[in-house]
Scaffold this motif. Structure first.
Motif, PDB file in Angstrom:
ATOM      1  N   UNK A 179       1.112  -1.351  -0.155  1.00 52.61           N
ATOM      2  CA  UNK A 179       0.177  -0.164  -0.039  1.00 52.61           C
ATOM      3  C   UNK A 179       1.018   1.291  -0.039  1.00 52.61           C
ATOM      4  N   UNK A 180       1.931   1.336   0.791  1.00 60.46           N
ATOM      5  CA  UNK A 180       2.536   2.530   0.805  1.00 60.46           C
ATOM      6  C   UNK A 180       3.578   2.843  -0.543  1.00 60.46           C
TER       7      UNK A 180
ATOM      8  N   UNK B 181       5.267  13.611   9.163  1.00 59.36           N
ATOM      9  CA  UNK B 181       4.008  14.364   8.380  1.00 59.36           C
ATOM     10  C   UNK B 181       3.640  13.630   7.468  1.00 59.36           C
ATOM     11  N   UNK B 182       4.592  13.352   6.499  1.00 58.49           N
ATOM     12  CA  UNK B 182       4.167  12.708   5.333  1.00 58.49           C
ATOM     13  C   UNK B 182       3.525  11.272   5.493  1.00 58.49           C
TER      14      UNK B 182
ATOM     15  N   UNK C   6      -0.268  11.950   4.682  1.00 63.92           N
ATOM     16  CA  UNK C   6      -0.179  11.589   3.030  1.00 63.92           C
ATOM     17  C   UNK C   6      -0.388  10.046   2.821  1.00 63.92           C
ATOM     18  N   UNK C   7       0.738   9.329   3.185  1.00 62.81           N
ATOM     19  CA  UNK C   7       0.900   7.855   2.944  1.00 62.81           C
ATOM     20  C   UNK C   7      -0.261   7.030   3.529  1.00 62.81           C
ATOM     21  N   UNK C   8      -0.571   7.135   5.011  1.00 61.14           N
ATOM     22  CA  UNK C   8      -1.515   6.321   5.886  1.00 61.14           C
ATOM     23  C   UNK C   8      -2.941   6.871   5.157  1.00 61.14           C
ATOM     24  N   UNK C   9      -3.285   8.004   4.709  1.00 64.82           N
ATOM     25  CA  UNK C   9      -4.776   8.103   4.334  1.00 64.82           C
ATOM     26  C   UNK C   9      -4.848   7.648   3.008  1.00 64.82           C
ATOM     27  N   UNK C  10      -3.888   7.630   1.979  1.00 67.51           N
ATOM     28  CA  UNK C  10      -4.043   7.060   0.732  1.00 67.51           C
ATOM     29  C   UNK C  10      -3.751   5.574   0.627  1.00 67.51           C
ATOM     30  N   UNK C  11      -3.413   5.068   1.703  1.00 63.61           N
ATOM     31  CA  UNK C  11      -3.262   3.505   1.739  1.00 63.61           C
ATOM     32  C   UNK C  11      -4.118   2.815   2.437  1.00 63.61           C
TER      33      UNK C  11
ATOM     34  N   UNK D  53      -5.303  -0.687   2.011  1.00 63.74           N
ATOM     35  CA  UNK D  53      -4.253  -1.802   2.182  1.00 63.74           C
ATOM     36  C   UNK D  53      -4.126  -2.047   3.575  1.00 63.74           C
ATOM     37  N   UNK D  54      -4.308  -0.912   4.583  1.00 60.94           N
ATOM     38  CA  UNK D  54      -4.169  -1.047   5.964  1.00 60.94           C
ATOM     39  C   UNK D  54      -5.358  -1.680   6.365  1.00 60.94           C
ATOM     40  N   UNK D  55      -6.243  -1.544   5.711  1.00 58.49           N
ATOM     41  CA  UNK D  55      -7.840  -2.549   6.379  1.00 58.49           C
ATOM     42  C   UNK D  55      -7.626  -3.944   6.012  1.00 58.49           C
ATOM     43  N   UNK D  56      -7.062  -4.238   4.877  1.00 52.95           N
ATOM     44  CA  UNK D  56      -6.741  -5.414   4.405  1.00 52.95           C
ATOM     45  C   UNK D  56      -5.799  -6.220   5.261  1.00 52.95           C
ATOM     46  N   UNK D  57      -4.687  -5.434   5.588  1.00 53.80           N
ATOM     47  CA  UNK D  57      -3.786  -6.042   6.404  1.00 53.80           C
ATOM     48  C   UNK D  57      -3.970  -6.338   7.695  1.00 53.80           C
TER      49      UNK D  57
END
Length: 219
Positions: A111-112, A132-133, A137-142, A145-149
């Protein structure tokens, strides 16, 4: 052997705590890995993925060696807590965390890496530091993938058997999870009780995987 809700409750408890721990560790690990070209990256990631390919008994063996009463870590924990963590629910959580981590890590890393580098570069130009990134940025756009993981990690921790049996044991009312309860029920000839636990496990795992597939189909 008698039917009990305790293995079900303990399995949910262990899987939840293990997923949270592995999830946080995987986020930090994946972010650290992708930030720069790391020396020894291949070796580090190979170590991360070892629990996926090693026999569960090997994982359990190393957990006993690491946290047992003969190791300095085990002795330190025993001095602080007043007892060994072997054959406790804490041991079950550690075992589930170890086996769930690789699945969570791989999904989060994927996801990242899917996040547009131009967006990350623009955020850095605007003055955002690495943390901050990551957070803005990265976590909201991923998030998919975060949920799936998290779901995959929870399912893996929920079904952990071999390492848990060796490290935490199979003590009814204390460390017995659904997989170890099924094992004991079969061993003692209680097929009906085994079926109860099997159906609960299948039903819950099916539901979680169904949710993942629905999420993927909506993308």
């Amino acid at each position: 052997m008698q039917w009990s809700w305790h293995p079900v409750q303990l399995s949910f408890y262990v899987a939840t705590i293990a997923t949270v721990i592995a999830f946080l560790l995987a986020i930090l690990s994946a972010f650290w890995i992708i930030r720069k070209d790391r020396k020894g990256k291949a070796i580090i990631e190979t170590i991360f993925f070892l629990p996926l390919v090693l026999p569960p008994t090997v994982v359990g063996f190393f957990l006993i060696i690491t946290f047992g009463t003969n190791s300095w870590i085990g002795q330190m924990i025993e001095e602080i807590a007043g007892e060994s963590i072997l054959f406790t629910s804490t041991a079950a959580i550690i075992a589930a965390t170890i086996v769930a981590f690789p699945l969570i890590y791989q999904s989060i890393k994927t996801g990242f890496l899917s996040v547009d580098k131009n967006i990350i570069g623009a955020a850095k130009v605007d003055g955002a530091n690495d943390w901050a990134v990551l957070l803005k940025v990265i976590l909201p756009l991923s998030y998919r993938s975060l949920t799936t993981s998290a779901v995959l990690g929870f399912t893996r921790g929920f079904g952990e058997f071999g390492a848990t049996l060796m490290f935490a044991g199979n003590i009814p009312g204390k460390t017995q999870t659904i997989p170890t309860a099924i094992y004991l029920a079969i061993e003692t000839g209680e097929t009906t009780i085994a079926w109860y636990y099997v159906l609960i496990s299948i039903g819950f795992s099916f539901l979680l995987l169904f949710l993942i597939n629905r999420m993927k189909s909506d993308t």
